[in-house]
Design a protein around this motif. Structure first.
Motif, PDB file in Angstrom:
ATOM      1  N   SER A   1       6.159  -0.707   0.200  1.00 36.59           N
ATOM      2  CA  SER A   1       5.022  -0.015   0.800  1.00 36.59           C
ATOM      3  C   SER A   1       5.457   1.376   1.255  1.00 36.59           C
ATOM      4  O   SER A   1       6.640   1.617   1.505  1.00 36.59           O
ATOM      5  CB  SER A   1       4.480  -0.814   1.980  1.00 36.59           C
ATOM      6  OG  SER A   1       4.146  -2.131   1.577  1.00 36.59           O
ATOM      7  N   VAL A   2       4.488   2.295   1.380  1.00 34.49           N
ATOM      8  CA  VAL A   2       4.813   3.690   1.682  1.00 34.49           C
ATOM      9  C   VAL A   2       3.803   4.260   2.667  1.00 34.49           C
ATOM     10  O   VAL A   2       2.591   4.098   2.489  1.00 34.49           O
ATOM     11  CB  VAL A   2       4.802   4.560   0.396  1.00 34.49           C
ATOM     12  CG1 VAL A   2       5.095   6.021   0.737  1.00 34.49           C
ATOM     13  CG2 VAL A   2       5.804   4.040  -0.629  1.00 34.49           C
TER      14      VAL A   2
ATOM     15  N   ALA B   1      -2.266   7.580  -3.423  1.00 36.95           N
ATOM     16  CA  ALA B   1      -2.456   6.707  -2.266  1.00 36.95           C
ATOM     17  C   ALA B   1      -3.600   5.717  -2.481  1.00 36.95           C
ATOM     18  O   ALA B   1      -4.536   5.965  -3.241  1.00 36.95           O
ATOM     19  CB  ALA B   1      -2.731   7.550  -1.024  1.00 36.95           C
ATOM     20  N   HIS B   2      -3.515   4.593  -1.778  1.00 33.47           N
ATOM     21  CA  HIS B   2      -4.615   3.638  -1.742  1.00 33.47           C
ATOM     22  C   HIS B   2      -5.607   3.989  -0.634  1.00 33.47           C
ATOM     23  O   HIS B   2      -6.813   3.898  -0.819  1.00 33.47           O
ATOM     24  CB  HIS B   2      -4.079   2.218  -1.501  1.00 33.47           C
ATOM     25  CG  HIS B   2      -3.147   1.745  -2.567  1.00 33.47           C
ATOM     26  ND1 HIS B   2      -1.772   1.850  -2.458  1.00 33.47           N
ATOM     27  CD2 HIS B   2      -3.376   1.193  -3.771  1.00 33.47           C
ATOM     28  CE1 HIS B   2      -1.206   1.351  -3.543  1.00 33.47           C
ATOM     29  NE2 HIS B   2      -2.153   0.946  -4.357  1.00 33.47           N
TER      30      HIS B   2
ATOM     31  N   ALA C   1      17.637   6.236   0.480  1.00 38.13           N
ATOM     32  CA  ALA C   1      16.813   5.323   1.270  1.00 38.13           C
ATOM     33  C   ALA C   1      16.624   3.987   0.555  1.00 38.13           C
ATOM     34  O   ALA C   1      16.606   2.925   1.190  1.00 38.13           O
ATOM     35  CB  ALA C   1      15.454   5.960   1.565  1.00 38.13           C
ATOM     36  N   LEU C   2      16.502   4.021  -0.760  1.00 32.06           N
ATOM     37  CA  LEU C   2      16.323   2.782  -1.515  1.00 32.06           C
ATOM     38  C   LEU C   2      17.550   1.882  -1.426  1.00 32.06           C
ATOM     39  O   LEU C   2      17.420   0.650  -1.438  1.00 32.06           O
ATOM     40  CB  LEU C   2      16.013   3.101  -2.982  1.00 32.06           C
ATOM     41  CG  LEU C   2      14.676   3.783  -3.264  1.00 32.06           C
ATOM     42  CD1 LEU C   2      14.531   4.077  -4.752  1.00 32.06           C
ATOM     43  CD2 LEU C   2      13.510   2.925  -2.772  1.00 32.06           C
ATOM     44  N   VAL C   3      18.731   2.488  -1.328  1.00 26.91           N
ATOM     45  CA  VAL C   3      19.955   1.688  -1.189  1.00 26.91           C
ATOM     46  C   VAL C   3      19.943   0.922   0.134  1.00 26.91           C
ATOM     47  O   VAL C   3      20.510  -0.163   0.242  1.00 26.91           O
ATOM     48  CB  VAL C   3      21.205   2.594  -1.304  1.00 26.91           C
ATOM     49  CG1 VAL C   3      22.481   1.776  -1.073  1.00 26.91           C
ATOM     50  CG2 VAL C   3      21.265   3.263  -2.669  1.00 26.91           C
ATOM     51  N   THR C   4      19.262   1.453   1.132  1.00 29.46           N
ATOM     52  CA  THR C   4      19.157   0.773   2.426  1.00 29.46           C
ATOM     53  C   THR C   4      18.350  -0.515   2.316  1.00 29.46           C
ATOM     54  O   THR C   4      18.511  -1.425   3.132  1.00 29.46           O
ATOM     55  CB  THR C   4      18.505   1.715   3.459  1.00 29.46           C
ATOM     56  OG1 THR C   4      19.223   2.959   3.473  1.00 29.46           O
ATOM     57  CG2 THR C   4      18.525   1.130   4.849  1.00 29.46           C
ATOM     58  N   GLY C   5      17.482  -0.600   1.322  1.00 28.08           N
ATOM     59  CA  GLY C   5      16.690  -1.814   1.114  1.00 28.08           C
ATOM     60  C   GLY C   5      15.381  -1.822   1.860  1.00 28.08           C
ATOM     61  O   GLY C   5      15.091  -2.768   2.612  1.00 28.08           O
ATOM     62  N   PRO C   6      14.542  -0.792   1.675  1.00 26.12           N
ATOM     63  CA  PRO C   6      13.301  -0.711   2.456  1.00 26.12           C
ATOM     64  C   PRO C   6      12.225  -1.678   1.994  1.00 26.12           C
ATOM     65  O   PRO C   6      12.076  -1.940   0.804  1.00 26.12           O
ATOM     66  CB  PRO C   6      12.858   0.739   2.221  1.00 26.12           C
ATOM     67  CG  PRO C   6      13.362   1.041   0.832  1.00 26.12           C
ATOM     68  CD  PRO C   6      14.685   0.329   0.739  1.00 26.12           C
ATOM     69  N   ARG C   7      11.463  -2.172   2.956  1.00 21.50           N
ATOM     70  CA  ARG C   7      10.192  -2.831   2.663  1.00 21.50           C
ATOM     71  C   ARG C   7       9.057  -1.839   2.858  1.00 21.50           C
ATOM     72  O   ARG C   7       8.021  -1.949   2.234  1.00 21.50           O
ATOM     73  CB  ARG C   7      10.010  -4.047   3.563  1.00 21.50           C
ATOM     74  CG  ARG C   7      11.052  -5.138   3.309  1.00 21.50           C
ATOM     75  CD  ARG C   7      10.784  -6.361   4.167  1.00 21.50           C
ATOM     76  NE  ARG C   7       9.436  -6.834   3.950  1.00 21.50           N
ATOM     77  CZ  ARG C   7       8.610  -7.207   4.934  1.00 21.50           C
ATOM     78  NH1 ARG C   7       8.995  -7.134   6.191  1.00 21.50           N
ATOM     79  NH2 ARG C   7       7.393  -7.643   4.647  1.00 21.50           N
ATOM     80  N   LEU C   8       9.283  -0.880   3.774  1.00 23.39           N
ATOM     81  CA  LEU C   8       8.320   0.193   4.023  1.00 23.39           C
ATOM     82  C   LEU C   8       9.082   1.506   4.113  1.00 23.39           C
ATOM     83  O   LEU C   8      10.018   1.639   4.912  1.00 23.39           O
ATOM     84  CB  LEU C   8       7.548  -0.062   5.322  1.00 23.39           C
ATOM     85  CG  LEU C   8       6.631   1.069   5.813  1.00 23.39           C
ATOM     86  CD1 LEU C   8       5.525   1.359   4.800  1.00 23.39           C
ATOM     87  CD2 LEU C   8       6.018   0.724   7.170  1.00 23.39           C
ATOM     88  N   LEU C   9       8.681   2.479   3.295  1.00 21.71           N
ATOM     89  CA  LEU C   9       9.273   3.816   3.306  1.00 21.71           C
ATOM     90  C   LEU C   9       8.369   4.766   4.079  1.00 21.71           C
ATOM     91  O   LEU C   9       7.160   4.829   3.826  1.00 21.71           O
ATOM     92  CB  LEU C   9       9.429   4.347   1.879  1.00 21.71           C
ATOM     93  CG  LEU C   9      10.741   4.133   1.140  1.00 21.71           C
ATOM     94  CD1 LEU C   9      10.635   4.739  -0.264  1.00 21.71           C
ATOM     95  CD2 LEU C   9      11.931   4.730   1.884  1.00 21.71           C
ATOM     96  N   LEU C  10       8.954   5.518   5.008  1.00 22.97           N
ATOM     97  CA  LEU C  10       8.259   6.607   5.677  1.00 22.97           C
ATOM     98  C   LEU C  10       8.746   7.902   5.033  1.00 22.97           C
ATOM     99  O   LEU C  10       9.917   8.264   5.176  1.00 22.97           O
ATOM    100  CB  LEU C  10       8.573   6.619   7.172  1.00 22.97           C
ATOM    101  CG  LEU C  10       8.390   5.322   7.957  1.00 22.97           C
ATOM    102  CD1 LEU C  10       8.760   5.549   9.419  1.00 22.97           C
ATOM    103  CD2 LEU C  10       6.967   4.795   7.842  1.00 22.97           C
TER     104      LEU C  10
ATOM    105  N   GLU D   1       0.803  -1.212   0.000  1.00 22.12           N
ATOM    106  CA  GLU D   1       0.000   0.000   0.000  1.00 22.12           C
ATOM    107  C   GLU D   1       0.843   1.273   0.000  1.00 22.12           C
ATOM    108  O   GLU D   1       1.971   1.297   0.493  1.00 22.12           O
ATOM    109  CB  GLU D   1      -0.885   0.060   1.253  1.00 22.12           C
ATOM    110  CG  GLU D   1      -2.138  -0.770   1.218  1.00 22.12           C
ATOM    111  CD  GLU D   1      -3.051  -0.404   2.374  1.00 22.12           C
ATOM    112  OE1 GLU D   1      -4.270  -0.288   2.124  1.00 22.12           O
ATOM    113  OE2 GLU D   1      -2.577  -0.252   3.515  1.00 22.12           O
ATOM    114  N   ILE D   2       0.230   2.350  -0.528  1.00 23.88           N
ATOM    115  CA  ILE D   2       0.626   3.714  -0.210  1.00 23.88           C
ATOM    116  C   ILE D   2      -0.482   4.267   0.671  1.00 23.88           C
ATOM    117  O   ILE D   2      -1.646   4.293   0.278  1.00 23.88           O
ATOM    118  CB  ILE D   2       0.767   4.608  -1.457  1.00 23.88           C
ATOM    119  CG1 ILE D   2       1.854   4.083  -2.388  1.00 23.88           C
ATOM    120  CG2 ILE D   2       1.089   6.055  -1.043  1.00 23.88           C
ATOM    121  CD1 ILE D   2       1.976   4.890  -3.688  1.00 23.88           C
TER     122      ILE D   2
END
Length: 241
Positions: free
Chosen positions: A186-187, A201-202, A148-157, A28-29
């Motif tokens: 997810s975001v 957004a969803h 942040a993407l280089v960190t490897g997120p599953r969920l971005l804040l 989800e977003i």
């Protein structure tokens, strides 16, 4: 994926969050809307471990993270991009991206992730040797998200990613966020630009004085008279020229 249950946060004598509850499902977003001082940034800071809640619980991927250290929360795949970008202005674009992999031991994996960021954001690839502080506002925001993407997120804040940007650049940033989500991240999106946020957004939540006062699918919130009057300039969906 993320469940916030009855979260309370105090700043001295100020009760910033008052029993806040919300969730983000896998894929989800979710937009978090509210006026300045409503508690949006406080929510993200409490989730990412930058603030210690005085009550309530934060659960990520089935595990309680309410009082974990920020670096441990990040290592779980919950990555916070704070308001104001906060890139390292004297370092190059490439060096900023390398710092996104500070928790990743495999150097080959870091290089692979950076190349993926360059593929997603070719403008950063063109400026890889340029100092971060010399980039435009929109490029700095893309660099912050790329790091942040280089960190490897599953969920971005994401905290106010459109702040201070021109409308065309805002559209590019929102397109980037939607693209990242489409690839499986997810975001949770804090955004003053409610029109832009609800367009991608969803679902969404509206908070006032640290409490959730309204939530629902983004399409419904775009038509809700309370949201329209308070956050969408009094113009309903379908009425914008």
């Amino acid at each position: 994926m993320l469940e916030i249950d009855g979260l309370d946060v105090h700043y001295g004598g100020v009760h910033a969050l008052r029993g806040l509850s919300l969730g983000v499902a896998e894929g989800e977003i979710v937009a978090l809307l509210g006026n300045n001082g409503a508690g949006k940034t406080t929510t993200l800071s409490a989730v990412s471990g930058l603030l210690r809640p005085s009550g309530g619980e934060v659960v990520f991927d089935g595990k309680t993270i309410t009082r974990e250290k920020p670096h441990r929360i990040t290592a779980r795949g919950l990555v916070h991009v704070p308001e104001g970008r906060r890139i390292f202005s004297t370092l190059s674009v490439h060096e900023n991206l390398q710092l996104g992999g500070y928790l990743v031991r495999d150097q080959a994996e870091i290089r692979t992730r950076i190349e993926r960021v360059y593929e997603l954001l070719p403008r950063l690839a063109e400026r890889r040797a340029q100092q971060g502080g010399t980039l435009s506002g929109g490029e700095q925001q893309m660099l912050a998200i790329g790091r942040a993407l280089v960190t490897g997120p599953r969920l971005l804040l994401l905290d106010e990613p459109s702040m201070g940007l021109a409308p065309l650049v805002v559209a590019s940033v929102m397109e980037l966020i939607a693209g990242i989500n489409a690839q499986g991240t997810s975001v949770l999106l804090v955004e003053q630009n409610a029109v832009a946020a609800l367009a991608i957004a969803h679902r969404g939540y509206v908070i006032e004085n640290g409490e959730c006062v309204l939530d629902g699918p983004a399409a419904e919130l775009r038509r809700d008279s309370r949201v329209v009057e308070a956050y969408l300039g009094g113009v309903r969906e379908g009425e914008r020229g």
